[in-house]
Structure formats: C-alpha cells, structure tokens
Design a protein around this motif. Structure first.
Motif, PDB file in Angstrom:
ATOM      1  N   GLN A   1      10.730 -31.764   0.662  1.00 23.99           N
ATOM      2  CA  GLN A   1      10.750 -31.018  -0.595  1.00 23.99           C
ATOM      3  C   GLN A   1       9.808 -31.579  -1.653  1.00 23.99           C
TER       4      GLN A   1
ATOM      5  N   LYS B   1       7.071 -29.405  -3.503  1.00 21.56           N
ATOM      6  CA  LYS B   1       7.103 -29.220  -4.960  1.00 21.56           C
ATOM      7  C   LYS B   1       5.707 -29.477  -5.556  1.00 21.56           C
TER       8      LYS B   1
ATOM      9  N   LYS C   1      14.343 -25.064   3.144  1.00 24.76           N
ATOM     10  CA  LYS C   1      14.800 -26.078   2.186  1.00 24.76           C
ATOM     11  C   LYS C   1      16.065 -26.784   2.676  1.00 24.76           C
TER      12      LYS C   1
END
Length: 371
Positions: free
Chosen positions: A7, A11, A126
């Motif tokens: 993640q 991001k 995710k």
C-alpha cells in the motif's frame, strides 16, 4: 511481501499521478538549458517502458496466484523511472521549441494516459477480500489495459513522427475538412428551399408532410393579389437567383483556399527542418522557424473552421454574412501565404512565385450580389 506492504508504494504512485495531472493543466516556463535532452527521445523511451510494465501488471492482476512482490516491482519502476521521465518530456516539449501542435498533442495524450493509469491501478488489491474479487473485475482490467496501450502507442508514434510528421498529419486533416465542405456546397441546390445539407429542414415554417403552411399561402396570396401574370409573384425567386450567384462566387474563393493545402504541404511543411526522437538536440529548429510554423498551422486550422462557417451562412441564405466572412478569409489567407513566401532558409523558390500568383487570384475573386 504482504498486501499491506504494497500500500505504501501504491500511495506514492497515486500521489505522483495526481501531481502529474495537475502539472498538465498548468503552463510551465520553458527550459533555458542548452544541454536539455531530446524531449521526444525521453517521451519514447518512458512510454515504451510504461507499456511493457502495464502489460506485466495486467497479467499479474488477471492470473493466480496473486504476487504482491511482483506488483511492487512494477509500481517501483513506474514511480522511480517512468513517471519522472514522462514529466520531464512534458516540461521539455515547449511550443516555442517543439511547435504548438506537438506541445498540445503530447499534453493531450499524457493527460489521457494519466487518467487511464489512475483507472487501472484502482484494481490493485488492498486486502485479501479484494483479491477474491479480481475475477469479477476482469473485463474492466482488460479495457483499462487496452486504453493505456492505445495511448502509449499514439505517444510512441508521435515521438517517431516528430514535428514534420505531426504537422503533415494535422494539415492533411484540415485539408480533408475543407474538401468535404466544398463538395457539400457544390451539391447544394439553392432552389431546394426546404433541404438542409446538415440533415434537417432549413424552413422552420414547413409542415412535416411537405405541404406549404396555410399562413404562408395566405400571406403570399395577399401580397401578390392583383399583379399581372408575367410579373414576379414574390421575392423568393429573386432570393434564389441571388443565392446561386453567392454560391458560385463563394465556391470560386473556397476552391482557391483548398489549393493552399497541397502546395504548402509539399513546399513548406514537408521541407521543414526534421526533428524526431532520434535527432540530436543541436538539430532542433530555430525559434524563428518554429514561430512561422506555429502561425502557419494555426492558419490552416482556421481556414477549415472559417470554411464551415461560410457554408453555414450560405445554407442560412445570409448573403451579407457570407460576404463579410469571405473578406476576412481572403485577408487571412493572403497574409498566411505571404508569411511563408520564402523557404525555411529565407530564400525564394518555386513556391515564392506560385504564392504571389495565388495572392493575385484570391484578391480578384469576389463574393456578393454586386457585379
């Protein structure tokens, strides 16, 4: 690597894409460095690499088992090498150096590419539950991949075409629009009052069954009551005759405008100093040459737009508006051709002689009802 560890780089990727998207909508200062790399080379290499990485990402999303470490490798390549390269290409490809058309094309395609990437990476899982839903997202992933591929292919092609190739492509497209407008106007018959070349009725008072409205019959009958049989019964016939004259003289001018494109393509645009992704930065065209090309391409586009507006005015039977627009078009065309009378080395050639004769002909052409 776990999905959770994926993640953080994801991001970062989203942040870079958002920043890139914002920068594409703002005007940046041109680079003043004489050692700047070839923007088209940077664009080609970064886009080619992106296409390969997106292919890999698509396969990783569509096939089991899901491998976070492999996807992290793809994201790392995009974050660390590809996006910085695309951003640099965007910054380097300034209209003063690479032409307005190339600058606009690259920005438009990069904007489309960023949107496609944002849409595609949203399918990266995710959590574990998300992984189980990847199969249901198969069609969306394939469509998103295809969209990115298509945009990459266009950018790779543009980088290979360079300034001249793209200018030729755009000029040919503008030429096609002018040709279509002239051909449609040639086929239009002013006697057919209820026929609109754009597919509708040009007479808002006509009935759908083809019968003349009662009010028009009454008004026409009252206006012509008591007139001798050999006297014109209305102004319509005179107007139609006038529109025949306007159509004829307009076509004469527009055909001269149409002649500009093949001549300019052959003698000026195709002979512009070539610059593609394989060119040395030292062979970049001079700013004065780019400025002339920018104006020429703007004029060629405007000729096609003005031609459409003139045709619309004729179909609307507004002869005064036609005459005004033709005068503007003639002035624009004469100035434009005069601006490229000399070649790119500022010397006269065959086109120089032709351009002077063409300007004489366009000045002799007339539009209007007066003869």
């Amino acid at each position: 690597m776990s999905i959770g560890q994926l993640q953080a780089p994801l991001k970062t990727l989203n942040g870079l894409l958002e920043h890139f998207q914002t920068s594409l909508s703002t005007t940046s200062d041109p680079s003043s460095s004489t050692e700047a790399p070839n923007a088209l080379s940077v664009l080609h290499d970064s886009t080619s690499l992106l296409r390969a990485q997106i292919t890999k990402l698509s396969l990783l999303l569509l096939n089991q088992p899901f491998t976070p470490s492999a996807i992290a490798s793809v994201i790392s390549s995009i974050n660390g090498e590809i996006l910085p390269g695309l951003m640099a290409a965007n910054e380097l490809c300034q209209p003063q150096s690479y032409s307005h058309i190339l600058h606009k094309e690259v920005r438009t395609q990069l904007g489309d590419l960023v949107e496609g990437l944002i849409g595609l990476i949203c399918h990266i899982p995710k959590d574990e539950k998300w992984i189980r839903s990847l199969h249901a997202q198969r069609e969306e992933i394939l469509q998103g991949t295809g969209h990115v591929w298509q945009t990459c292919d266009r950018l790779i092609k543009v980088a290979g075409m360079g300034i001249v190739g793209l200018a030729v492509e755009k000029a040919e497209a503008y030429h096609a629009l002018v040709k279509d407008a002239v051909e449609e106007l040639e086929e239009w018959d002013p006697d057919q009052e209820d026929i609109n070349p754009f597919g509708g009725s040009s007479d808002s008072g006509s009935n759908s069954d083809g019968k003349e409205p009662i009010l028009a019959v009454v008004n026409g009958g009252m206006a012509n009551k008591g007139k001798p049989e050999n006297e014109p019964l209305a102004m319509d016939s005179l107007q139609i005759t006038d529109m025949h004259a306007v159509k004829g003289s307009t076509l004469k001018t527009l055909k001269l405008i149409r002649m500009i494109y093949p001549a300019v393509l052959k003698r000026r645009i195709s002979k512009f100093p070539p610059f593609t992704r394989t060119s040395s930065i030292s062979s970049l065209p001079l700013p004065a040459q780019i400025e002339i090309l920018n104006q020429l391409m703007q004029d060629l586009r405007q000729f096609s737009e003005e031609t459409d507006e003139i045709a619309a005015a004729i179909y609307g039977r507004d002869s005064a508006d036609v005459e005004r627009k033709i005068k503007v078009l003639k002035l624009l065309a004469a100035r434009s051709i005069g601006g490229v009378k000399s070649d790119w080395a500022n010397k006269e050639d065959e086109f120089s002689v032709w351009s002077m004769k063409w300007i004489e002909r366009i000045n002799e052409s007339t539009v209007g009802l007066k003869t």
